[in-house]
Design a protein around this motif. Structure first.
Motif, PDB file in Angstrom:
ATOM      1  N   ARG A  98       1.064  -1.036   0.281  1.00  0.00           N
ATOM      2  CA  ARG A  98       0.202   0.641  -0.477  1.00  0.00           C
ATOM      3  C   ARG A  98       0.671   1.070   0.003  1.00  0.00           C
ATOM      4  O   ARG A  98       2.272   1.543   0.101  1.00  0.00           O
ATOM      5  CB  ARG A  98      -1.004  -0.200   1.226  1.00  0.00           C
ATOM      6  CG  ARG A  98       0.258   0.313   2.764  1.00  0.00           C
ATOM      7  CD  ARG A  98      -1.055  -0.702   3.416  1.00  0.00           C
ATOM      8  NE  ARG A  98      -1.150   0.868   4.655  1.00  0.00           N
ATOM      9  CZ  ARG A  98      -2.172   0.379   5.927  1.00  0.00           C
ATOM     10  NH1 ARG A  98      -1.659  -0.890   5.900  1.00  0.00           N
ATOM     11  NH2 ARG A  98      -2.164   1.814   6.740  1.00  0.00           N
ATOM     12  N   GLU A 119       3.150  -7.172   7.535  1.00  0.00           N
ATOM     13  CA  GLU A 119       1.675  -7.153   7.694  1.00  0.00           C
ATOM     14  C   GLU A 119       0.961  -6.096   8.836  1.00  0.00           C
ATOM     15  O   GLU A 119       1.436  -5.775   9.935  1.00  0.00           O
ATOM     16  CB  GLU A 119       1.195  -8.337   8.347  1.00  0.00           C
ATOM     17  CG  GLU A 119       1.113  -9.788   7.960  1.00  0.00           C
ATOM     18  CD  GLU A 119       0.801 -11.067   8.370  1.00  0.00           C
ATOM     19  OE1 GLU A 119       0.537 -10.863   9.579  1.00  0.00           O
ATOM     20  OE2 GLU A 119       1.798 -12.408   8.209  1.00  0.00           O
ATOM     21  N   PRO A 139      -1.761  -2.895  10.298  1.00  0.00           N
ATOM     22  CA  PRO A 139      -3.144  -2.479  10.680  1.00  0.00           C
ATOM     23  C   PRO A 139      -3.243  -1.700   9.468  1.00  0.00           C
ATOM     24  O   PRO A 139      -2.921  -1.001   9.197  1.00  0.00           O
ATOM     25  CB  PRO A 139      -2.898  -2.262  13.028  1.00  0.00           C
ATOM     26  CG  PRO A 139      -1.521  -2.206  12.484  1.00  0.00           C
ATOM     27  CD  PRO A 139      -0.595  -2.578  11.539  1.00  0.00           C
ATOM     28  N   GLU A 140      -5.540  -1.923   9.295  1.00  0.00           N
ATOM     29  CA  GLU A 140      -6.128  -0.844   9.033  1.00  0.00           C
ATOM     30  C   GLU A 140      -5.410   0.611   9.751  1.00  0.00           C
ATOM     31  O   GLU A 140      -5.510   0.357  10.831  1.00  0.00           O
ATOM     32  CB  GLU A 140      -6.771  -1.442   8.576  1.00  0.00           C
ATOM     33  CG  GLU A 140      -7.105  -2.073   7.228  1.00  0.00           C
ATOM     34  CD  GLU A 140      -6.271  -1.978   5.658  1.00  0.00           C
ATOM     35  OE1 GLU A 140      -6.681  -0.958   5.703  1.00  0.00           O
ATOM     36  OE2 GLU A 140      -5.881  -2.765   5.203  1.00  0.00           O
ATOM     37  N   GLY A 141      -5.150   1.953   8.653  1.00  0.00           N
ATOM     38  CA  GLY A 141      -5.242   2.812   9.616  1.00  0.00           C
ATOM     39  C   GLY A 141      -4.685   3.201   8.607  1.00  0.00           C
ATOM     40  O   GLY A 141      -3.762   3.534   8.367  1.00  0.00           O
ATOM     41  N   ASP A 142      -4.266   5.311   9.554  1.00  0.00           N
ATOM     42  CA  ASP A 142      -3.299   5.861   9.220  1.00  0.00           C
ATOM     43  C   ASP A 142      -1.986   5.114   9.544  1.00  0.00           C
ATOM     44  O   ASP A 142      -1.583   6.099  11.404  1.00  0.00           O
ATOM     45  CB  ASP A 142      -3.920   7.805   9.322  1.00  0.00           C
ATOM     46  CG  ASP A 142      -3.128   8.252   8.755  1.00  0.00           C
ATOM     47  OD1 ASP A 142      -2.454   8.322   7.841  1.00  0.00           O
ATOM     48  OD2 ASP A 142      -3.752  10.019   9.312  1.00  0.00           O
ATOM     49  N   TRP A 170       7.645   1.282  12.773  1.00  0.00           N
ATOM     50  CA  TRP A 170       6.805   2.230  11.510  1.00  0.00           C
ATOM     51  C   TRP A 170       5.635   2.585  12.805  1.00  0.00           C
ATOM     52  O   TRP A 170       6.034   2.229  13.860  1.00  0.00           O
ATOM     53  CB  TRP A 170       5.784   0.614  11.175  1.00  0.00           C
ATOM     54  CG  TRP A 170       6.398   0.183  10.608  1.00  0.00           C
ATOM     55  CD1 TRP A 170       7.079  -0.905  10.120  1.00  0.00           C
ATOM     56  CD2 TRP A 170       6.270   0.341   8.632  1.00  0.00           C
ATOM     57  NE1 TRP A 170       7.664  -1.485   9.028  1.00  0.00           N
ATOM     58  CE2 TRP A 170       6.785  -0.704   7.894  1.00  0.00           C
ATOM     59  CE3 TRP A 170       5.560   1.054   7.960  1.00  0.00           C
ATOM     60  CZ2 TRP A 170       7.072  -0.807   6.938  1.00  0.00           C
ATOM     61  CZ3 TRP A 170       5.559   1.132   6.999  1.00  0.00           C
ATOM     62  CH2 TRP A 170       6.831   0.165   5.752  1.00  0.00           C
ATOM     63  N   TRP A 208       1.474   4.194  14.735  1.00  0.00           N
ATOM     64  CA  TRP A 208       0.539   5.329  13.926  1.00  0.00           C
ATOM     65  C   TRP A 208       0.929   6.681  13.691  1.00  0.00           C
ATOM     66  O   TRP A 208       1.542   7.123  13.874  1.00  0.00           O
ATOM     67  CB  TRP A 208      -0.760   4.955  14.771  1.00  0.00           C
ATOM     68  CG  TRP A 208      -0.686   3.638  15.721  1.00  0.00           C
ATOM     69  CD1 TRP A 208      -0.383   2.793  16.147  1.00  0.00           C
ATOM     70  CD2 TRP A 208      -1.769   2.990  14.421  1.00  0.00           C
ATOM     71  NE1 TRP A 208      -1.206   1.221  15.767  1.00  0.00           N
ATOM     72  CE2 TRP A 208      -1.657   1.925  14.967  1.00  0.00           C
ATOM     73  CE3 TRP A 208      -2.295   3.527  12.931  1.00  0.00           C
ATOM     74  CZ2 TRP A 208      -2.928   1.358  14.754  1.00  0.00           C
ATOM     75  CZ3 TRP A 208      -3.607   2.190  13.088  1.00  0.00           C
ATOM     76  CH2 TRP A 208      -3.604   0.702  13.689  1.00  0.00           C
ATOM     77  N   GLU A 249      -9.519   4.866  16.353  1.00  0.00           N
ATOM     78  CA  GLU A 249      -9.869   4.199  16.105  1.00  0.00           C
ATOM     79  C   GLU A 249      -9.357   2.909  14.775  1.00  0.00           C
ATOM     80  O   GLU A 249     -10.705   2.805  14.276  1.00  0.00           O
ATOM     81  CB  GLU A 249      -9.988   5.114  14.543  1.00  0.00           C
ATOM     82  CG  GLU A 249     -10.554   6.974  14.847  1.00  0.00           C
ATOM     83  CD  GLU A 249     -11.126   7.776  13.617  1.00  0.00           C
ATOM     84  OE1 GLU A 249      -9.666   7.727  12.028  1.00  0.00           O
ATOM     85  OE2 GLU A 249     -10.828   8.245  13.296  1.00  0.00           O
ATOM     86  N   ALA A 250      -8.524   2.746  14.775  1.00  0.00           N
ATOM     87  CA  ALA A 250      -8.213   1.489  14.719  1.00  0.00           C
ATOM     88  C   ALA A 250      -8.655  -0.028  15.619  1.00  0.00           C
ATOM     89  O   ALA A 250      -8.646  -0.957  15.145  1.00  0.00           O
ATOM     90  CB  ALA A 250      -6.435   1.227  14.303  1.00  0.00           C
ATOM     91  N   PRO A 255     -12.923   0.040  15.992  1.00  0.00           N
ATOM     92  CA  PRO A 255     -13.648   1.384  14.318  1.00  0.00           C
ATOM     93  C   PRO A 255     -14.979   1.183  14.149  1.00  0.00           C
ATOM     94  O   PRO A 255     -14.848   2.154  13.249  1.00  0.00           O
ATOM     95  CB  PRO A 255     -13.461  -0.658  14.055  1.00  0.00           C
ATOM     96  CG  PRO A 255     -13.280  -1.510  14.709  1.00  0.00           C
ATOM     97  CD  PRO A 255     -12.596  -0.880  15.914  1.00  0.00           C
ATOM     98  N   LYS A 272     -14.927   4.953  14.111  1.00  0.00           N
ATOM     99  CA  LYS A 272     -15.021   5.697  13.090  1.00  0.00           C
ATOM    100  C   LYS A 272     -16.300   6.031  11.969  1.00  0.00           C
ATOM    101  O   LYS A 272     -16.415   6.648  11.320  1.00  0.00           O
ATOM    102  CB  LYS A 272     -13.427   4.985  12.192  1.00  0.00           C
ATOM    103  CG  LYS A 272     -12.806   5.763  11.098  1.00  0.00           C
ATOM    104  CD  LYS A 272     -11.987   4.242   9.882  1.00  0.00           C
ATOM    105  CE  LYS A 272     -11.301   5.620   9.348  1.00  0.00           C
ATOM    106  NZ  LYS A 272     -10.289   5.055   8.304  1.00  0.00           N
TER     107      LYS A 272
END
Length: 641
Positions: free
Chosen positions: A273, A305, A307-310, A327, A329, A337-338, A341, A344
């Motif tokens: 991504r 791997e 997680p989803e999110g910003d 890495w 947040w 928010e992760a 959810p 969000k």
């Protein structure tokens, strides 16, 4: 080598004689008395002069030659007095070595004469290894002497005249680059006495620079050299491999950036991504790395791997030269928010608020700089506003605040130099105000009888490029030499202050006021209205006058994100030219924008500017700018002398 006699008129001082210091060469009084009483105890060593069979050069025994000539000139010896000599017929390099050895064993040569003698011998063809062996020293000793003899002319002259010592000369000789030495000398010679140390020279020449050493370890010595780069070892380091100088810094940085770009692309490919890379990790309200936001993803077969999110990534080079990929947040909100959810989703169902309205409310609540100084939450809102509107990092905010304070300080000093009293009145009034009303420093924009906030290293790098700041530094050094500061007796110092002329006291008060200034910005949350009023009261709030003390630089523009630099250029170029700028690389864009704003004599970044009343007289504004520039140039030149 044969022993013979010659008369003084057959002898000349040889160009191979290494003693060049006139004071030592002419110190012959005791030697003359010895020759009168005991004769010439040690013969002169001579060689045939090239192209003149009737003359011989004295290359060992120059002081004895001078003593005999003086005795004959004053009649103490006859003109045909036989001078014992030993005749040699050696190569030029051997003659230099012989003269050097003879002088070292007698009246000591000055260090620079030793260095020069070895240089002459090498230039005449003598191998460095042979010279070192002749004197029983390792080859490195001769290499060091040769390097010192080849110092850049202004540095060598300073060493000969004892303006600098041997340890400082060795620091300059860490590089063979004359241009680098001369550039460092131009800065070093204007440093205060306490700062004129070898460490300062090495810092100016970037000898043993820690950042460049990390980059070199990261890129790899072989890759750097294969690309044409050179690394110059410091001959004077205690350990031969411990310290040196990267001679092609631009090349090294380019190679490092290419490697970092490859790592970023692999990270994005592994994550599958788009990933934003930040310069620094996220920080908390105390401006420290927020370690709670760090993510430790699992990695397998090149896949990461996440997680989803910003999420953002940082890429740094550690002391060992290894790339450190981490890495994070992007914010606490993103992490929350992760983890939840549903929050969000609920937030997404609400109409999106207008960010400008949010910040308008916050900015109105912030008011002046007092709230930001006293409240971390208020500071966060102010910083967030600046990040959104100007694209500045938190460190960038502090850089601009420091620059604006330096600008106002320089204007106060200039106002005092032309007879104004704004600085003195502001200083005295502000101290009275704080004593009798309890007003806080952040409200009136000045500290109360204590040092101002320290500027960060990054801010100081910017400040040192500015004419107003350099002038203030020179003026501070001048004030330190005045009796009312330098005299250790407080009573005498105070009486000297009382006796100082009004102009000196007025300028000193203005400088003290400038040193005590709070940092501010022309931005909500950091604005101090009184700073704008001061600039207006001096009649120097016009950007044309301010530009004389704060000039645009590449580093300053580099603090701004790409879009902000493009926004600066937009009103200054045509649409076609703007499209060309959009396609440029970051460094090329910075250079192009810098040229544009340098061509605009009244351009000052809005965050540094002061609110100025309309000025219909543009000619007067340009005149103020010219007067300030002349004042700064004259004061700095006088301090340098």
């Amino acid at each position: 080598m044969t022993s013979e006699t010659r008369t003084i008129d057959q002898l000349r001082l040889s160009r191979f004689n290494v003693r060049t210091n006139e004071e030592d060469a002419n110190a012959t009084d005791a030697l003359e008395q010895s020759i009168i009483e005991h004769g010439l105890l040690q013969p002169l060593v001579i060689h045939p002069l090239r192209g003149n069979a009737m003359k011989w050069g004295v290359h060992a025994g120059g002081r004895r030659y001078r003593a005999i000539r003086r005795l004959i000139e004053r009649g103490a010896l006859p003109a045909d007095w036989p001078v014992d000599v030993r005749v040699t017929d050696l190569s030029d390099s051997a003659l230099y070595e012989l003269s050097l050895a003879e002088n070292l064993l007698r009246r000591g040569l000055r260090p620079h004469e030793e260095f020069e003698a070895i240089r002459r011998a090498v230039d005449a063809g003598a191998p460095v290894s042979e010279i070192a062996a002749h004197f029983g020293h390792p080859e490195r000793w001769a290499q060091q002497h040769l390097r010192l003899a080849r110092l850049a002319p202004p540095v060598l002259e300073a060493f000969k005249s004892e303006e600098i010592g041997l340890d400082v000369a060795r620091a300059f000789a860490a590089t063979e680059d004359d241009d680098a030495q001369i550039a460092a000398w131009a800065v070093f010679r204007n440093e205060p006495e306490w700062h004129r140390r070898p460490e300062t020279v090495r810092r100016l020449l970037k000898i043993g620079d820690a950042e460049l050493a990390r980059l070199l370890r990261f890129v790899g010595d072989a890759a750097y050299r294969d690309a044409g780069g050179r690394f110059e070892l410091d001959l004077f380091a205690e350990e031969a491999e411990a310290r040196g100088r990267v001679t092609d810094e631009g090349l090294l940085r380019r190679l490092a950036e290419e490697r970092l770009s490859e790592i970023r692309e692999r990270a994005r490919a592994g994550a599958g991504r788009v990933i934003r890379f930040a310069k620094e990790p996220p920080t908390n309200d105390y401006r420290q790395t927020d370690k709670g936001l760090q993510i430790h993803p699992a990695e397998a077969d090149g896949k990461i791997e996440l997680p989803e999110g910003d999420i953002v990534a940082t890429l740094e080079i550690d002391e060992a030269g290894e790339a450190l990929l981490r890495w994070w947040w992007a914010t606490r909100k993103a992490m929350s928010e992760a983890s939840h959810p549903e929050r969000k989703k609920a937030a997404a169902a609400k109409p999106a608020p207008d960010p400008r309205k949010i910040y308008a409310v916050d900015v109105e609540r912030l008011g002046d700089g007092a709230a930001v100084s006293d409240n971390f939450s208020a500071r966060s809102v102010a910083d967030a506003s600046l990040k959104q509107e100007e694209g500045l990092t938190q460190e960038g905010v502090q850089v601009f605040r420091s620059l604006r304070r330096a600008a106002l300080s320089a204007l106060l000093a200039y106002d005092a130099a032309r007879g104004g009293t704004v600085g003195r009145d502001y200083l005295i009034w502000s101290q009275l105000r704080m004593i009798f009303t309890g007003d806080r420093a952040a409200k009136i924009g000045i500290k109360g009888l204590q040092p101002a906030d320290h500027d960060s290293d990054r801010a100081r790098d910017h400040l040192q490029q500015q004419p107003g700041y350099r002038h203030l530094a020179a003026e501070c050094e001048r004030l330190k030499s005045e009796p009312f500061v330098a005299d250790p007796d407080p009573v005498a110092a105070f009486m000297a202050w009382r006796a100082a002329d009004e102009a000196t006291r007025n300028e000193a008060a203005a400088i003290v006021a400038g040193l005590a200034l709070e940092r501010s910005l022309a931005a909500p949350g950091y604005r101090i209205a009184l700073h704008d009023a001061l600039a207006q009261e001096m009649g120097l709030a016009d950007p044309a006058a301010l530009r004389a003390v704060i000039a645009p630089t590449a580093d300053l523009l580099g603090e701004l994100p790409r879009l902000q630099r493009l926004a600066i250029s937009q009103p200054l170029v045509s649409d076609d030219r703007q499209r060309e700028l959009i396609r440029k690389k970051s460094d090329e864009l910075t250079a192009a924008v810098l040229r544009l704003v340098q061509g605009e004599p009244a351009w000052v970044h809005p965050l540094i500017a002061f609110d100025a009343p309309p000025n219909p007289d543009a000619v007067a504004a340009r005149s103020d700018q010219h007067d300030i520039e002349e004042y700064l140039a004259g004061e700095i030149a006088e301090a340098a002398e």
